[in-house]
Design a protein around this motif. Structure first.
Motif, PDB file in Angstrom:
ATOM      1  N   TRP A  26      25.414 -24.919   7.029  1.00 18.54           N
ATOM      2  CA  TRP A  26      24.388 -24.733   6.001  1.00 18.54           C
ATOM      3  C   TRP A  26      23.044 -25.295   6.467  1.00 18.54           C
ATOM      4  CZ3 TRP A  26      21.193 -27.823   3.099  1.00 18.54           C
ATOM      5  CH2 TRP A  26      20.592 -27.213   1.984  1.00 18.54           C
ATOM      6  N   VAL A  27      23.066 -26.462   7.085  1.00 16.42           N
ATOM      7  CA  VAL A  27      21.830 -27.091   7.570  1.00 16.42           C
ATOM      8  C   VAL A  27      21.148 -26.192   8.594  1.00 16.42           C
ATOM      9  CG1 VAL A  27      20.943 -28.995   8.992  1.00 16.42           C
ATOM     10  CG2 VAL A  27      22.438 -29.476   7.042  1.00 16.42           C
ATOM     11  N   GLY A  28      21.906 -25.646   9.528  1.00 18.01           N
ATOM     12  CA  GLY A  28      21.323 -24.756  10.526  1.00 18.01           C
ATOM     13  C   GLY A  28      20.659 -23.550   9.893  1.00 18.01           C
ATOM     14  N   THR A  38       7.109 -20.172   3.014  1.00 16.35           N
ATOM     15  CA  THR A  38       5.940 -20.718   2.316  1.00 16.35           C
ATOM     16  C   THR A  38       6.037 -20.431   0.825  1.00 16.35           C
ATOM     17  OG1 THR A  38       4.702 -18.696   2.765  1.00 16.35           O
ATOM     18  CG2 THR A  38       4.424 -20.536   4.319  1.00 16.35           C
ATOM     19  N   GLU A  39       6.933 -19.543   0.491  1.00 14.82           N
ATOM     20  CA  GLU A  39       7.160 -19.220  -0.914  1.00 14.82           C
ATOM     21  C   GLU A  39       8.626 -18.837  -1.090  1.00 14.82           C
ATOM     22  OE1 GLU A  39       5.640 -14.745  -1.413  1.00 14.82           O
ATOM     23  OE2 GLU A  39       4.075 -16.154  -0.817  1.00 14.82           O
ATOM     24  N   PRO A  40       9.071 -18.689  -2.329  1.00 16.00           N
ATOM     25  CA  PRO A  40      10.488 -18.379  -2.574  1.00 16.00           C
ATOM     26  C   PRO A  40      10.946 -17.107  -1.852  1.00 16.00           C
ATOM     27  CG  PRO A  40       9.388 -18.961  -4.622  1.00 16.00           C
ATOM     28  CD  PRO A  40       8.312 -18.848  -3.571  1.00 16.00           C
ATOM     29  N   SER A  41      12.217 -17.136  -1.456  1.00 13.59           N
ATOM     30  CA  SER A  41      12.828 -15.961  -0.825  1.00 13.59           C
ATOM     31  C   SER A  41      14.280 -15.866  -1.269  1.00 13.59           C
ATOM     32  CB  SER A  41      12.761 -16.067   0.705  1.00 13.59           C
ATOM     33  OG  SER A  41      13.660 -17.047   1.172  1.00 13.59           O
ATOM     34  N   ILE A  42      14.840 -14.709  -1.111  1.00 19.93           N
ATOM     35  CA  ILE A  42      16.239 -14.494  -1.485  1.00 19.93           C
ATOM     36  C   ILE A  42      17.150 -15.369  -0.631  1.00 19.93           C
ATOM     37  CG2 ILE A  42      18.111 -12.802  -1.469  1.00 19.93           C
ATOM     38  CD1 ILE A  42      16.021 -10.696  -2.262  1.00 19.93           C
ATOM     39  N   LEU A  43      16.843 -15.501   0.659  1.00 16.71           N
ATOM     40  CA  LEU A  43      17.674 -16.308   1.547  1.00 16.71           C
ATOM     41  C   LEU A  43      17.660 -17.780   1.121  1.00 16.71           C
ATOM     42  CD1 LEU A  43      19.474 -16.676   3.995  1.00 16.71           C
ATOM     43  CD2 LEU A  43      17.402 -16.817   5.411  1.00 16.71           C
ATOM     44  N   LEU A  44      16.467 -18.327   0.864  1.00 17.74           N
ATOM     45  CA  LEU A  44      16.400 -19.722   0.429  1.00 17.74           C
ATOM     46  C   LEU A  44      17.126 -19.927  -0.898  1.00 17.74           C
ATOM     47  CD1 LEU A  44      12.815 -20.994   1.330  1.00 17.74           C
ATOM     48  CD2 LEU A  44      14.997 -21.869   2.145  1.00 17.74           C
ATOM     49  N   THR A  45      16.931 -19.021  -1.811  1.00 17.66           N
ATOM     50  CA  THR A  45      17.615 -19.126  -3.102  1.00 17.66           C
ATOM     51  C   THR A  45      19.131 -19.108  -2.902  1.00 17.66           C
ATOM     52  OG1 THR A  45      15.779 -18.155  -4.328  1.00 17.66           O
ATOM     53  CG2 THR A  45      17.958 -18.032  -5.354  1.00 17.66           C
ATOM     54  N   ALA A  46      19.614 -18.190  -2.097  1.00 17.96           N
ATOM     55  CA  ALA A  46      21.060 -18.113  -1.842  1.00 17.96           C
ATOM     56  C   ALA A  46      21.570 -19.407  -1.222  1.00 17.96           C
ATOM     57  CB  ALA A  46      21.373 -16.921  -0.940  1.00 17.96           C
ATOM     58  N   LEU A  47      20.854 -19.923  -0.237  1.00 14.82           N
ATOM     59  CA  LEU A  47      21.278 -21.167   0.409  1.00 14.82           C
ATOM     60  C   LEU A  47      21.270 -22.335  -0.570  1.00 14.82           C
ATOM     61  CD1 LEU A  47      19.487 -20.795   3.862  1.00 14.82           C
ATOM     62  CD2 LEU A  47      21.959 -20.815   3.444  1.00 14.82           C
ATOM     63  N   LEU A  48      20.240 -22.403  -1.396  1.00 23.29           N
ATOM     64  CA  LEU A  48      20.156 -23.492  -2.362  1.00 23.29           C
ATOM     65  C   LEU A  48      21.257 -23.411  -3.418  1.00 23.29           C
ATOM     66  CD1 LEU A  48      16.292 -23.745  -2.740  1.00 23.29           C
ATOM     67  CD2 LEU A  48      17.813 -25.478  -1.766  1.00 23.29           C
ATOM     68  N   VAL A  49      21.689 -22.235  -3.765  1.00 22.62           N
ATOM     69  CA  VAL A  49      22.766 -22.067  -4.748  1.00 22.62           C
ATOM     70  C   VAL A  49      24.123 -22.372  -4.109  1.00 22.62           C
ATOM     71  CG1 VAL A  49      24.002 -20.346  -6.142  1.00 22.62           C
ATOM     72  CG2 VAL A  49      21.504 -20.452  -6.201  1.00 22.62           C
ATOM     73  N   ILE A  50      24.314 -21.965  -2.870  1.00 15.13           N
ATOM     74  CA  ILE A  50      25.600 -22.140  -2.190  1.00 15.13           C
ATOM     75  C   ILE A  50      25.987 -23.611  -2.052  1.00 15.13           C
ATOM     76  CG2 ILE A  50      26.696 -21.949   0.097  1.00 15.13           C
ATOM     77  CD1 ILE A  50      25.366 -19.151   0.290  1.00 15.13           C
ATOM     78  N   PHE A  51      25.024 -24.459  -1.712  1.00  9.64           N
ATOM     79  CA  PHE A  51      25.365 -25.854  -1.408  1.00  9.64           C
ATOM     80  C   PHE A  51      25.976 -26.580  -2.608  1.00  9.64           C
ATOM     81  CE2 PHE A  51      24.897 -30.196   0.089  1.00  9.64           C
ATOM     82  CZ  PHE A  51      25.255 -30.072   1.425  1.00  9.64           C
ATOM     83  N   PRO A  52      25.344 -26.596  -3.780  1.00 11.74           N
ATOM     84  CA  PRO A  52      25.985 -27.282  -4.911  1.00 11.74           C
ATOM     85  C   PRO A  52      27.235 -26.555  -5.414  1.00 11.74           C
ATOM     86  CG  PRO A  52      23.914 -26.317  -5.615  1.00 11.74           C
ATOM     87  CD  PRO A  52      23.995 -26.156  -4.120  1.00 11.74           C
ATOM     88  N   ALA A  87      23.588 -25.458  -9.442  1.00 13.73           N
ATOM     89  CA  ALA A  87      23.562 -24.215  -8.662  1.00 13.73           C
ATOM     90  C   ALA A  87      22.781 -23.145  -9.415  1.00 13.73           C
ATOM     91  CB  ALA A  87      24.988 -23.745  -8.373  1.00 13.73           C
ATOM     92  N   ILE A  88      23.021 -23.041 -10.714  1.00 13.73           N
ATOM     93  CA  ILE A  88      22.290 -22.067 -11.539  1.00 13.73           C
ATOM     94  C   ILE A  88      20.817 -22.448 -11.630  1.00 13.73           C
ATOM     95  CG2 ILE A  88      22.061 -21.145 -13.885  1.00 13.73           C
ATOM     96  CD1 ILE A  88      25.196 -21.575 -14.068  1.00 13.73           C
ATOM     97  N   ALA A  89      20.545 -23.743 -11.872  1.00 15.58           N
ATOM     98  CA  ALA A  89      19.157 -24.210 -11.999  1.00 15.58           C
ATOM     99  C   ALA A  89      18.384 -24.003 -10.701  1.00 15.58           C
ATOM    100  CB  ALA A  89      19.134 -25.682 -12.404  1.00 15.58           C
ATOM    101  N   LEU A  90      19.041 -24.238  -9.568  1.00 13.36           N
ATOM    102  CA  LEU A  90      18.368 -24.004  -8.285  1.00 13.36           C
ATOM    103  C   LEU A  90      18.090 -22.521  -8.064  1.00 13.36           C
ATOM    104  CD1 LEU A  90      20.144 -26.542  -5.930  1.00 13.36           C
ATOM    105  CD2 LEU A  90      17.686 -26.427  -6.408  1.00 13.36           C
ATOM    106  N   GLY A  91      18.998 -21.681  -8.497  1.00 11.91           N
ATOM    107  CA  GLY A  91      18.763 -20.239  -8.395  1.00 11.91           C
ATOM    108  C   GLY A  91      17.526 -19.834  -9.168  1.00 11.91           C
ATOM    109  N   ILE A  92      17.365 -20.382 -10.347  1.00  9.14           N
ATOM    110  CA  ILE A  92      16.195 -20.071 -11.184  1.00  9.14           C
ATOM    111  C   ILE A  92      14.943 -20.719 -10.608  1.00  9.14           C
ATOM    112  CG2 ILE A  92      15.162 -20.421 -13.469  1.00  9.14           C
ATOM    113  CD1 ILE A  92      18.120 -20.288 -14.555  1.00  9.14           C
ATOM    114  N   ALA A  93      15.015 -22.032 -10.331  1.00  6.12           N
ATOM    115  CA  ALA A  93      13.833 -22.766  -9.860  1.00  6.12           C
ATOM    116  C   ALA A  93      13.326 -22.234  -8.527  1.00  6.12           C
ATOM    117  CB  ALA A  93      14.150 -24.252  -9.747  1.00  6.12           C
ATOM    118  N   SER A  94      14.247 -21.930  -7.606  1.00  5.87           N
ATOM    119  CA  SER A  94      13.806 -21.477  -6.283  1.00  5.87           C
ATOM    120  C   SER A  94      13.228 -20.078  -6.301  1.00  5.87           C
ATOM    121  CB  SER A  94      14.950 -21.568  -5.274  1.00  5.87           C
ATOM    122  OG  SER A  94      15.978 -20.672  -5.615  1.00  5.87           O
TER     123      SER A  94
END
Length: 187
Positions: A26-28, A38-52, A87-94
């Motif tokens: 996940w870190v990699g 520099t701004e939200p993306s689908i990849l970042l959102t997915a990664l942020l949701v996956i971890f929690p 996980a849900i909150a990160l999906g929304i916030a990100s």
């Protein structure tokens, strides 16, 4: 069916090795995604949701590995609920802003660090818990930093990856300590 202390220690060791491996992967991915974000993306959102979400699953697995209930079920259930909500909150916030995601991550780090600390203290008899005590304490402190950064409008996504790296190292240390303890018991 009764589970022995050695059986539970073995299951914890395997869980800690798995949590280390997943976190490193996940870190990699997070570092690669954060390098150009520099701004939200689908990849970042997915990664942020996956971890929690993975964290919630790992705590649930740990509870099921201990049918004797040696751990604090209330604390572990709270950790599962918290990670699921986060996980849900990160999906929304990100999807809104990266600083909002960093602030939510900070709240999660604080709130998940406390149960991790309490669970590690209660599991100290199983062995390998000193690293988990340190990890829980550091999580609370780092979470405060992330929350502060997010509230200031800063989006240090690489910092989130660094935090996860440290957590992975603590899981690896705990797994190694448990492996040594299990070798001594079997000799």
């Amino acid at each position: 069916m009764s589970i022995t202390s050695s059986d539970y220690s073995r299951k914890l060791r395997n869980l800690y090795f798995a949590r280390f491996a997943v976190a490193i992967i996940w870190v990699g991915l997070m570092l690669a995604a954060a390098a150009r974000a520099t701004e939200p993306s689908i990849l970042l959102t997915a990664l942020l949701v996956i971890f929690p979400a993975f964290d919630a699953g790992a705590v649930l697995w740990q509870m099921r590995a201990d049918p004797a209930g040696r751990g604090s079920w209330a604390v572990q259930k709270a950790a599962i609920a918290l990670s699921s909500v986060v996980a849900i909150a990160l999906g929304i916030a990100s999807s809104i802003s990266l600083p909002a995601a960093v602030a939510v991550w900070g709240v999660w780090a604080i709130a998940s660090g406390v149960p991790q600390l309490l669970t590690a203290i209660r599991n100290r008899g199983a062995g390998g818990q000193i690293a988990q005590v340190l990890s829980g304490g550091i999580s609370v402190l780092a979470g405060g930093g992330f929350l502060y950064q997010g509230l200031l409008g800063r989006a240090m996504m690489a910092g989130v990856a660094g935090y996860a790296t440290l957590g992975a190292v603590f899981f690896l240390v705990s797994a190694i300590v448990l492996s040594a303890k299990l070798r001594k018991v079997s000799v």
